[in-house]
Design a protein around this motif. Structure first.
Motif, PDB file in Angstrom:
ATOM      1  N   SER A 155      -2.677   2.235   8.686  1.00 37.93           N
ATOM      2  CA  SER A 155      -1.434   2.047   9.438  1.00 37.93           C
ATOM      3  C   SER A 155      -1.530   2.738  10.797  1.00 37.93           C
ATOM      4  O   SER A 155      -0.902   2.302  11.758  1.00 37.93           O
ATOM      5  CB  SER A 155      -0.230   2.527   8.631  1.00 37.93           C
ATOM      6  N   ALA A 174      -5.130  -6.626   4.087  1.00 40.80           N
ATOM      7  CA  ALA A 174      -4.199  -5.781   4.853  1.00 40.80           C
ATOM      8  C   ALA A 174      -4.309  -6.096   6.339  1.00 40.80           C
ATOM      9  O   ALA A 174      -3.321  -6.089   7.072  1.00 40.80           O
ATOM     10  CB  ALA A 174      -4.493  -4.303   4.591  1.00 40.80           C
ATOM     11  N   THR A 234      -2.437  -9.494   6.783  1.00 40.02           N
ATOM     12  CA  THR A 234      -0.977  -9.425   6.682  1.00 40.02           C
ATOM     13  C   THR A 234      -0.400  -8.372   7.619  1.00 40.02           C
ATOM     14  O   THR A 234       0.810  -8.299   7.780  1.00 40.02           O
ATOM     15  CB  THR A 234      -0.516  -9.047   5.256  1.00 40.02           C
ATOM     16  N   SER A 260      -0.178  -5.316   6.948  1.00 41.39           N
ATOM     17  CA  SER A 260       0.695  -4.486   6.114  1.00 41.39           C
ATOM     18  C   SER A 260      -0.100  -3.833   4.996  1.00 41.39           C
ATOM     19  O   SER A 260      -1.211  -4.251   4.681  1.00 41.39           O
ATOM     20  CB  SER A 260       1.803  -5.345   5.502  1.00 41.39           C
ATOM     21  N   ARG A 274       0.854  -3.832   1.945  1.00 41.45           N
ATOM     22  CA  ARG A 274       1.177  -4.486   0.668  1.00 41.45           C
ATOM     23  C   ARG A 274      -0.056  -4.816  -0.192  1.00 41.45           C
ATOM     24  O   ARG A 274      -0.081  -4.481  -1.376  1.00 41.45           O
ATOM     25  CB  ARG A 274       2.026  -5.743   0.906  1.00 41.45           C
ATOM     26  N   PRO A 275      -1.097  -5.467   0.380  1.00 37.71           N
ATOM     27  CA  PRO A 275      -2.243  -5.793  -0.477  1.00 37.71           C
ATOM     28  C   PRO A 275      -2.920  -4.552  -1.062  1.00 37.71           C
ATOM     29  O   PRO A 275      -3.413  -4.589  -2.191  1.00 37.71           O
ATOM     30  CB  PRO A 275      -3.203  -6.527   0.476  1.00 37.71           C
ATOM     31  N   HIS A 292      -1.406  -1.668  -1.808  1.00 35.95           N
ATOM     32  CA  HIS A 292      -0.540  -1.170  -2.875  1.00 35.95           C
ATOM     33  C   HIS A 292      -0.612  -2.091  -4.092  1.00 35.95           C
ATOM     34  O   HIS A 292      -0.724  -1.628  -5.224  1.00 35.95           O
ATOM     35  CB  HIS A 292       0.914  -1.068  -2.399  1.00 35.95           C
ATOM     36  N   LEU A 293      -0.530  -3.391  -3.835  1.00 36.63           N
ATOM     37  CA  LEU A 293      -0.526  -4.335  -4.945  1.00 36.63           C
ATOM     38  C   LEU A 293      -1.819  -4.232  -5.746  1.00 36.63           C
ATOM     39  O   LEU A 293      -1.806  -4.151  -6.977  1.00 36.63           O
ATOM     40  CB  LEU A 293      -0.329  -5.763  -4.426  1.00 36.63           C
ATOM     41  N   ASP A 324      -1.905  -0.745  -7.558  1.00 37.41           N
ATOM     42  CA  ASP A 324      -0.936  -0.671  -8.662  1.00 37.41           C
ATOM     43  C   ASP A 324      -1.465  -1.418  -9.889  1.00 37.41           C
ATOM     44  O   ASP A 324      -1.399  -0.910 -11.011  1.00 37.41           O
ATOM     45  CB  ASP A 324       0.422  -1.261  -8.242  1.00 37.41           C
ATOM     46  N   ARG A 357      -1.927 -17.760   1.292  1.00 35.36           N
ATOM     47  CA  ARG A 357      -0.635 -17.840   0.612  1.00 35.36           C
ATOM     48  C   ARG A 357      -0.522 -19.159  -0.151  1.00 35.36           C
ATOM     49  O   ARG A 357       0.036 -19.202  -1.255  1.00 35.36           O
ATOM     50  CB  ARG A 357       0.541 -17.752   1.611  1.00 35.36           C
ATOM     51  N   GLU A 363       2.756 -11.930  -8.629  1.00 40.49           N
ATOM     52  CA  GLU A 363       1.944 -10.754  -8.267  1.00 40.49           C
ATOM     53  C   GLU A 363       0.506 -10.884  -8.755  1.00 40.49           C
ATOM     54  O   GLU A 363      -0.428 -10.471  -8.076  1.00 40.49           O
ATOM     55  CB  GLU A 363       2.568  -9.474  -8.825  1.00 40.49           C
ATOM     56  N   GLU A 403      -1.389 -13.034  -6.422  1.00 37.24           N
ATOM     57  CA  GLU A 403      -1.752 -12.259  -5.223  1.00 37.24           C
ATOM     58  C   GLU A 403      -2.939 -11.357  -5.529  1.00 37.24           C
ATOM     59  O   GLU A 403      -3.898 -11.281  -4.771  1.00 37.24           O
ATOM     60  CB  GLU A 403      -0.572 -11.370  -4.791  1.00 37.24           C
TER      61      GLU A 403
END
Lengths: 205, 205
Positions: free
Chosen positions: A106, A182, A185, A187, A189-190, A192-193, A196, B139, B166, B169
């Motif tokens: 970031s 990342a 996008t 971001s 998100r990828p 973290h996803l 997780d 996407r 999810e 993704e």
């Protein structure tokens, strides 16, 4: 992930010309790839004459391989620092690695990824020496991660029947995909996803 | 994954000049990236004069975006074919996709990967139009995969509490990483390892 500003400084804290050239190389190669990076751009960034470059590196390729080595070394020490943090349980250390990577990405607005992923994508099909070196680097990161997962297993955080070696491979396969995504996008998100899902899979229930 | 020879032929089965240019573009861009691909190389591969290129494409960038569109379209139809195979249970269809990808990669000795992963790695930080288009393509593949996973869920193959969106993704994040790694190792192992872990995670126990 990529923090050229943290690429090794000399013992005295000042960067040598060679280090400065490599630091500029990491930056340029991470953003624009190896083939598109001109030696002139590197020289201009560092402010040294051309002869100086060839004093340190016999060719652009030798320079590229030295850039990979420096990045590998920097990253190895980073993983070592994170994975040897005795204050944090083993799986938490891997989570800390993910958090640091998110912060690192970031900081550059998700424009820069992992030098090894970038050059791997670009050069794997074109140059066997780069391909082998880049694969070696990933194997080393996997080995460090495997030891962390084995510690998690010993601590009862990871299922007994899990294969720490395969999970470490799985982590790095997917993680490089997450870094690429990342960038696409712009971001976290990828990252973290992916992590997780990874932690959900490995943790004891 | 990338099979330029399967890039759309015209209704009459013969490729138009535009199709031939795009097919050569997919090949070149997948192997050497977009920036390093010279229009001259494309023209030479197809055997048409320069004027012809600019008749079809107003710039190299417009050509690159058309190459992405053609690849996206080809891949969309491929997923549609595999995911609509009523003879195979839904999760088996995703497994079939993995098998086809392994065959496709091995056909080119794991030297060619996914055009979208390649260009994403190269251009995400450099060009916003490419970045957005490439993300859109991913996407769309995710949406197709999500529907397949939802069918798996309806068929009781996938845990009820799983989030199909999810997981789709997660699949594409990791899959692009697996393709990159297959190029680095010159083997199918990363593709098998990633997909085995993926299926182990999603399947009902």
């Amino acid at each position: 992930m990529n923090k050229p500003s943290e690429i090794p400084a000399g013992i005295e804290g000042r960067l040598s010309t060679r280090d400065l050239l490599i630091r500029a190389g990491v930056e340029q190669c991470t953003e624009g790839g190896f083939q598109m990076t001109g030696i002139e751009t590197i020289l201009r960034a560092v402010g040294v004459p051309k002869g100086s470059f060839y004093h340190y590196f016999k060719s652009k390729k030798a320079f590229g391989l030295a850039v990979v080595d420096a990045y590998a070394d920097f990253f190895h020490r980073k993983l070592q620092r994170i994975f040897s943090d005795e204050q944090t349980p083993p799986l938490g250390r891997l989570r800390n690695f993910v958090s640091e990577a998110v912060s690192g990405m970031s900081r550059y607005a998700f424009r820069r990824g992992c030098l090894v992923g970038n050059l791997g994508q670009e050069l794997a099909g074109l140059d066997d020496e780069f391909r082998r070196r880049l694969e070696e680097v990933l194997r080393a990161w996997e080995a460090q991660t495997r030891r962390c997962l084995e510690q998690a297993q010993a601590a009862g955080e990871l299922r007994k029947e899990a294969n720490a070696g395969e999970l470490a491979e799985f982590f790095w396969i997917g993680w490089e995909g997450a870094i690429l995504r990342a960038k696409l996008t712009r971001s976290a998100r990828p990252m973290h996803l992916f992590s997780d899902c990874f932690f959900k899979q490995v943790a004891t229930r």
